[in-house]
Enzyme design. Structure first.
Site, PDB file in Angstrom:
ATOM      1  N   TYR A 197       0.853  -1.181   0.000  1.00 13.38           N
ATOM      2  CA  TYR A 197       0.000   0.000   0.000  1.00 13.38           C
ATOM      3  C   TYR A 197       0.898   1.243   0.000  1.00 13.38           C
ATOM      4  CZ  TYR A 197      -3.847  -3.117   1.337  1.00 13.38           C
ATOM      5  OH  TYR A 197      -4.779  -4.117   1.368  1.00 13.38           O
ATOM      6  N   ASP A 302      -7.234 -11.335   0.006  1.00 16.54           N
ATOM      7  CA  ASP A 302      -6.718 -10.875   1.293  1.00 16.54           C
ATOM      8  C   ASP A 302      -7.278  -9.506   1.618  1.00 16.54           C
ATOM      9  OD1 ASP A 302      -5.236 -10.004  -0.981  1.00 16.54           O
ATOM     10  OD2 ASP A 302      -3.727  -9.162   0.352  1.00 16.54           O
ATOM     11  N   ASP A 303      -7.148  -9.138   2.886  1.00 14.17           N
ATOM     12  CA  ASP A 303      -7.522  -7.812   3.375  1.00 14.17           C
ATOM     13  C   ASP A 303      -8.967  -7.464   3.035  1.00 14.17           C
ATOM     14  OD1 ASP A 303      -4.925  -7.733   4.219  1.00 14.17           O
ATOM     15  OD2 ASP A 303      -4.219  -6.419   2.627  1.00 14.17           O
ATOM     16  N   ILE A 304      -9.857  -8.454   3.189  1.00 16.86           N
ATOM     17  CA  ILE A 304     -11.292  -8.243   3.001  1.00 16.86           C
ATOM     18  C   ILE A 304     -12.019  -8.902   4.172  1.00 16.86           C
ATOM     19  CG2 ILE A 304     -11.140  -8.185   0.482  1.00 16.86           C
ATOM     20  CD1 ILE A 304     -12.257 -11.079   0.505  1.00 16.86           C
TER      21      ILE A 304
END
Length: 894
Positions: A197, A302-304
């Site tokens: 990110y 990922d990251d959900i």
């Protein structure tokens, strides 16, 4: 064919060390007659599996004949030709056979250049037939060089090794020691996933990275930048033509460098798993990039959230809970696998990132995924932890067992999107030998936002991936620095110095190991220490940024690292000033030491002032050498305190890790807007502690926790305790469910330490705005009265950084008095004032008979007065009327 037997003296281990580490080897410059021009073979990285020296050599001739078949790898030919020109050849010409007086170079494996087999046979070297995929053989000797890969990638990697073997010269005549290399990767998939990110890489940086991967024998690049909205938020939408053109260029560059370009589409934020329209949108998106030449695809989930559906139809089909999410994801992935991967010959196995990607704990989600996901789908996993400090063979095996699929390690190093204020330049560490073989697939590393600075740690990652059996983190790190400096000794030294103070991370516990060792040697030597060695090291730190700005070949590294370079230079100035402070204090140069001490805070503040601008435009102060450089300035000030005979400033302690720059010292700075912030949830036994530096009588205690924006970040259940020795503790009060806690110690209570200790675990992190402990020390009375924000007590609190500042000029017969709590023998009184203080006073001591005796007049910032061992019960400063408002940093009575 009869192959020449290898002499026992040329066994692989010894010769590999000789070539890789640059030690003299057989046929090297160490054994050659003077003037022959031979030199030890240079480093080859990644470290080859088997490298042996020979007793012959080759000479780079003005014209070199290059023998290559029609199917020879174009990339290998290009690298080989450029390496020969860089080695001094005037021209490289294609030919079918050797020409007398010329060096002949054969490029290509059995399926590329048949003539190479004969050249290897003449050298007595076995071909690559028995090697694994991407393996190669490289032979140097008897007027010929032969590069032969098991496949075209192997030949390309042979060319990359040859590039490192050949010297760099302006003209022909360079001598190259004979060598035989048999090499292959121990990890099948090796590369980088651009999955961070924050500020994205530029297109130019991505192209450069692909060149870098090829040079270091990495064979995969996963395109997953979070800045590409067409991968996540707008995943259903087709790419604009301009962006497709850029991606095509990346794919073509990757193919030319034998790097597999992997396209990772992340639909999890909005996908309806059961929707035929969404399944078609996903496969259609893959279809739009297939024509670019992409053959490897991934679906990161990922990251959900996997407890909240994006459509009612999914809940109707699978129900709720983690197992339902696993089943839904398996359904979607299987459809993609069958509808797209299976219908496109040449497509590589589909890759996916599970929502539970960070551990090996059995769960309903993992069970559903393991049982229902097509068996040929590759599962990506980050180790035990999002950023795993260690990854072992046992953990890799456990990942294979719990997911029941081949594992591709997504290793979150050297990624720094969670610590954007830092560069992570240490080596790849904590990965057990043999771990990649247990994964069943391979390793990809997630790099930093800074593409060019990422190359240093990524070189060590590549070294481990290729040959983990002999990998040594520190050796690989030093090699990477040397190679990146491109033969410039001054740049290499500066780069190592700069990398050393940007070394630590979740996988490298120690910060600045080189400099920290030098500092430790200085302190260990005590008052007899010679400061020359440490000053030289700190001077090197101060000068390293300018050296890198002027001499480093790849100036993009300088651009990437600009604020950290500025900070390193400033820390060099600050730490050298701190070292000089120690020397002056120990040498008895009291006035000069005090002057130096007053300069130090501004130098430290300057070192901390440089910022990094994040994606949202916020200015983030950068951190360099945390825990080493800042600590040295603190320790130098403490040594000055020791020489003066004062206790020093109150200190904060904690066992909790720190989130970014929110250090524990911030809970003691008197500023409610700053705070200590932990980097994890508080567990039972965690603490924050105030060290009063000596036993003192304590009074009211106030603990203010939480902050706007994270009001729940406080210790939910705990106890306030005090101790005289830091081992035995007495309880003052318990607390529960309150972000602000107060208590008052019983009269006469003495303590050195006061702490808040958690008595239960929680899910929230900890913020402490202020932790204040009232103490009762030597009494200070009189005047003039203090200005707002100051206090009389600051004149004799043992902390030279706190200052009593009067609100006005003195009136007639006004005095500031320090009572010592009883008569004691006093050798001297030292008065410290901020630079520029001019108020005049007589310095007096009170004898046991109650009479005041003048021992001198106050003048300047530093003044020491001899008392001679008389019994004294108080010291006072009898002000002259008028003039400026007095300021006193400390009245030191010894």
């Amino acid at each position: 064919m009869t192959l020449r037997p290898r002499p026992l003296a040329m066994l692989a281990c010894a010769s590999a060390l000789a070539l890789v580490l640059g030690a003299p080897a057989v046929g090297s410059a160490a054994d050659a007659p003077a003037g022959r021009g031979l030199r030890p073979a240079p480093v080859i990285t990644p470290t080859p599996q088997d490298i042996r020296t020979r007793d012959d050599r080759v000479t780079v001739s003005p014209t070199v004949t290059l023998v290559a078949g029609a199917k020879a790898d174009a990339g290998a030919l290009k690298v080989t030709q450029q390496a020969l020109l860089d080695a001094g050849a005037h021209q490289v010409v294609r030919g079918e056979k050797p020409v007398s007086g010329r060096l002949t170079v054969y490029v290509g494996g059995p399926g590329e250049t048949p003539q190479t087999a004969g050249a290897l046979s003449d050298l007595g070297i076995e071909g690559p037939g028995q090697l694994p995929p991407e393996g190669y053989v490289l032979g140097v000797g008897e007027r010929r060089i032969a590069l032969s890969g098991k496949d075209t990638a192997g030949t390309y990697y042979a060319a990359q090794s040859l590039r490192q073997l050949l010297p760099e010269r302006k003209g022909p005549g360079g001598k190259v020691a004979g060598a035989e290399i048999r090499d292959w990767p121990t990890t099948s998939i090796r590369g980088v996933i651009e999955g961070f990110y924050g500020i994205p890489w530029t297109h130019a940086a991505r192209l450069d990275q692909l060149d870098f991967y090829g040079e270091h024998k990495m064979n995969i690049y996963v395109y997953s930048p979070k800045d590409d909205p067409y991968l996540r938020e707008r995943w259903r939408e087709p790419y604009p033509s301009a962006q497709l053109a850029k991606m095509r260029e990346l794919v073509e560059r990757a193919r030319a460098r034998h790097v597999e370009f992997t396209y990772a589409l992340s639909p999890g934020l909005s996908v309806c798993y059961s929707s035929e329209a969404d399944i078609k949108a996903l496969t259609d998106k893959f279809e739009t990039v297939w024509d670019l030449g992409i053959r490897t695809y991934a679906v990161p989930l990922d990251d959900i959230s996997y407890t909240k559906w994006n459509c009612q139809a999914d809940q109707d089909k699978w129900g709720t809970g983690a197992a339902a999410a696993g089943a839904a994801q398996a359904y979607l992935l299987n459809r993609v696998n069958r509808d797209f991967i299976a219908t496109h010959p040449g497509a590589a196995p589909l890759q996916m990132v599970p929502t539970e990607y960070y551990n090996v704990t059995p769960s309903p989600y993992k069970k559903a995924l393991a049982e229902q996901l097509d068996e040929d789908v590759v599962v990506e996993w980050t180790g035990v932890g999002v950023i795993a400090p260690v990854i072992t063979v046992a953990q890799a095996k456990a990942a294979r067992d719990v997911f029941a699929h081949p594992i591709l390690l997504w290793d979150n190093y050297p990624v720094n999107d969670y610590v954007t204020n830092r560069l992570l330049l240490g080596p790849y560490n904590g990965r057990q030998k043999g771990m990649p073989a247990e994964l069943g697939s391979g390793v990809t590393a997630n790099p930093m936002n800074q593409a060019y600075a990422s190359k240093l740690p990524l070189m060590t990652v590549a070294d481990y991936m290729w040959n983990d059996a002999v990998y040594d983190p520190r050796t690989s790190w030093r090699t990477a620095i040397s190679l990146y400096a491109d033969g410039d000794a001054r740049a290499e030294k500066a780069l190592r110095t700069f990398s050393d103070v940007n070394y630590s991370s979740r996988i490298n516990a120690q910060q600045a190991p080189d400099l920290a060792g030098e500092i430790a040697r200085f302190w260990d030597a005590g008052e007899s220490a010679d400061a020359a060695a440490l000053d030289s090291a700190l001077k090197g730190l101060q000068q390293a940024p300018d050296v890198l700005r002027e001499r480093l070949a790849e100036q993009e590294f300088v651009t990437d690292s600009a604020p950290w370079l500025d900070a390193a230079e400033a820390w060099g100035v600050a730490t050298r000033a701190a070292l000089r402070l120690v020397g002056l204090a120990r040498d008895g140069e009291g006035a000069a030491a005090w002057d130096q001490r007053q300069r130090l805070p501004a130098l430290v503040a300057a070192a901390k002032s440089f910022t990094y601008t994040d994606l949202e435009g916020r200015k983030i102060p950068v951190v360099v050498g945390e825990g080493v450089l800042d600590k040295f300035t603190e320790d130098a000030a403490a040594e000055h305190d020791r020489v003066l005979g004062v206790t020093g400033a109150v200190k904060g302690l904690t066992n909790l890790p720190t989130y970014q720059g929110n250090t524990v010292a911030r809970m003691l700075d008197g500023d409610d807007s700053t705070f200590f912030w932990s980097n994890r949830a508080t567990a039972t036994g965690d603490h924050v502690t105030v060290d009063l530096r000596k036993e003192r009588e304590i009074g009211r205690i106030s603990l203010a926790m939480g902050k706007p924006g994270s009001v729940n970040d406080y210790m939910r259940q705990g106890v306030l305790e005090y101790s005289t020795d830091g081992s035995s503790w007495e309880q003052l009060a318990t607390f529960s469910g309150k972000p602000v806690v107060t208590a008052t110690a019983p009269a006469g209570t003495e303590a050195r330490y006061v702490r808040a200790r958690a008595t239960a675990g929680q899910t929230n992190w900890l913020v402490v705005r202020e932790f204040a402990v009232e103490t009762k020390d030597a009494s200070v009375t009189g005047g003039p009265p203090p200005a707002a924000g100051s206090g009389l007590r600051a004149a004799a609190d043992g902390d030279v950084t706190s200052v009593y500042r009067a609100a006005r000029a003195p009136e007639p017969d006004e005095a500031l008095q320090v009572d010592l709590g009883g008569a004691r023998e006093v050798l001297s009184v030292t008065v410290l004032r901020p630079k520029g203080s001019t108020a005049h006073a007589d310095v007096q001591v009170r004898a046991t008979d109650g009479d005041w005796r003048t021992v001198g007049e106050l003048a300047g910032a530093y003044r020491q007065f001899t008392v001679g061992g008389d019994a004294v019960s108080a010291v006072r400063l009898l002000w002259s009327e008028g003039g400026s408002a007095p300021q006193i940093a400390e009245v030191v009575v010894r």
